[in-house]
Design an enzyme around this catalytic site. Structure first.
Site, mmCIF file in Angstrom:
data_model
loop_
_atom_site.group_PDB
_atom_site.id
_atom_site.type_symbol
_atom_site.label_atom_id
_atom_site.label_comp_id
_atom_site.label_asym_id
_atom_site.label_seq_id
_atom_site.Cartn_x
_atom_site.Cartn_y
_atom_site.Cartn_z
ATOM 1 N N LYS A 119 -38.693 -26.223 33.899
ATOM 2 C CA LYS A 119 -39.556 -26.931 32.778
ATOM 3 C C LYS A 119 -41.172 -25.510 32.930
ATOM 4 O O LYS A 119 -41.335 -24.316 32.831
ATOM 5 C CB LYS A 119 -40.255 -27.731 32.662
ATOM 6 C CG LYS A 119 -39.648 -28.714 31.272
ATOM 7 C CD LYS A 119 -39.209 -27.923 30.385
ATOM 8 C CE LYS A 119 -38.769 -29.452 29.096
ATOM 9 N NZ LYS A 119 -38.461 -27.810 27.629
ATOM 10 N N HIS A 143 -35.823 -31.939 39.061
ATOM 11 C CA HIS A 143 -35.111 -30.967 38.700
ATOM 12 C C HIS A 143 -35.845 -30.435 36.914
ATOM 13 O O HIS A 143 -36.249 -28.632 36.741
ATOM 14 C CB HIS A 143 -33.968 -31.031 38.408
ATOM 15 C CG HIS A 143 -32.873 -29.780 37.753
ATOM 16 N ND1 HIS A 143 -32.435 -28.853 38.657
ATOM 17 C CD2 HIS A 143 -32.236 -29.441 36.547
ATOM 18 C CE1 HIS A 143 -31.954 -28.035 38.111
ATOM 19 N NE2 HIS A 143 -31.527 -28.427 37.030
ATOM 20 N N TYR A 144 -35.573 -31.291 36.277
ATOM 21 C CA TYR A 144 -36.030 -31.295 35.081
ATOM 22 C C TYR A 144 -37.677 -30.602 35.232
ATOM 23 O O TYR A 144 -37.880 -29.437 34.272
ATOM 24 C CB TYR A 144 -36.330 -31.757 34.057
ATOM 25 C CG TYR A 144 -36.966 -32.567 33.126
ATOM 26 C CD1 TYR A 144 -36.672 -31.999 32.272
ATOM 27 C CD2 TYR A 144 -38.267 -32.830 32.665
ATOM 28 C CE1 TYR A 144 -37.307 -32.319 30.390
ATOM 29 C CE2 TYR A 144 -38.716 -33.209 31.712
ATOM 30 C CZ TYR A 144 -38.592 -32.945 30.430
ATOM 31 O OH TYR A 144 -39.535 -31.928 29.312
ATOM 32 N N MET A 145 -38.205 -31.054 35.611
ATOM 33 C CA MET A 145 -39.770 -30.661 35.746
ATOM 34 C C MET A 145 -40.185 -29.205 36.559
ATOM 35 O O MET A 145 -40.615 -28.156 35.935
ATOM 36 C CB MET A 145 -40.834 -31.747 36.309
ATOM 37 C CG MET A 145 -41.226 -32.986 36.516
ATOM 38 S SD MET A 145 -41.554 -33.408 34.431
ATOM 39 C CE MET A 145 -43.161 -32.584 35.319
#
Ligand SMILES: NC(=O)c1ccc[n+]([C@@H]2O[C@H](COP(=O)([O-])OP(=O)(O)OC[C@H]3O[C@@H](n4cnc5c(N)ncnc54)[C@H](OP(=O)(O)O)[C@@H]3O)[C@@H](O)[C@H]2O)c1
Length: 217
Positions: A133, A128-130
């Site tokens: 970003k 999710h973070y990737m």
């Protein structure tokens, strides 16, 4: 140069403030918790309160008035997918839109190396973070700002020796927070390098040479 840092009390942010102040820049660092003011002021920067989640674009734009550049190194640092969406994603969008509104042309974003965590089975929150970003990068690239997106490898706190590898596509590796800060300080003072995405790791090349080589490409 007047530089406004969002994420100024963080690991990269504090190091960058200190370097910019030492170069003679006028640095303002935004923080959301009262106790972070002292951390920012210890670098020689001016601390202002602000919260990427609570504040709207107009409020952020008011703070940015008169600045020459924005550096965004804020992040949710593993505090959950919702926080990641709101800070790394929506927060970046608001900050970029505020820079447009305030007429601050230069915008440096600390993003993430696309290969990070790929071999480690890092899980859904990391994926999710990737994604967040990447979509923040897409938003910034879609503005007419003079942006630079820095995609560092895994950040480490070991003291820097001033040497990096930087390029549009390089092999994945660690990078010292000292080196990310030094690289961004050099980029800010290199107006020939704008509208570029740069991957960054520790390496053999002095930071100033690495930045100059990107301009000459
Ligand atoms: N860790 C890695 O290996 C790695 C690798 C590549 C890229 N990155 C990215 O590199 C960037 C900088 O890393 P870092 O080590 O400097 O991170 P950090 O130490 O966690 O600093 C991030 C700063 O952002 C602030 N912040 C969070 N939410 C905010 C909000 N709503 N409004 C205003 N400020 C807010 C934090 O304040 P609080 O203390 O109040 O939360 C903190 O001071 C991050 O964006 C991260 O995603 C990290």
């Amino acid at each position: 140069m007047r530089v406004f840092q969002i994420g100024a009390a963080g690991g990269v942010g504090q190091r960058l403030s200190a370097l910019l102040v030492a170069r003679g820049d006028e640095v303002t660092g935004m923080h959301r918790r009262p106790e972070q003011a002292a951390v920012i002021e210890a670098t020689g920067a001016t601390a202002v309160t602000g919260d990427l989640v609570a504040d709207d674009v107009a409020t952020l734009a008011e703070r940015l008035a008169g600045q020459d550049a924005v550096v965004f190194s804020a992040g949710a640092h593993g505090t959950g997918t919702d926080a990641t969406t709101k800070i790394d994603g929506e927060g970046l969008r608001k900050a970029a839109d505020a820079a447009v509104q305030a007429g601050v042309r230069t915008f440096v974003l600390v993003s993430v190396f696309p290969d990070a965590g790929r071999a480690a089975g890092a899980g859904d929150a990391f994926e999710h973070y990737m994604r967040v970003k990447k979509s923040a990068d897409v938003h910034l690239v879609g503005t007419d700002l003079d942006w630079v997106i820095v995609r560092p490898g895994t950040l480490v706190d070991e003291p820097g020796d001033g040497h990096v590898t930087a390029g549009p596509a390089i092999e994945y590796g660690d990078v010292r927070r000292d080196h990310v800060a030094a690289f961004i300080a050099e980029v800010l003072h290199t107006p020939g390098l704008r509208r570029s995405i740069v991957e960054l790791t520790d390496g053999p090349t002095p930071v100033a040479e690495a930045v100059a080589a990107l301009v000459d490409r």
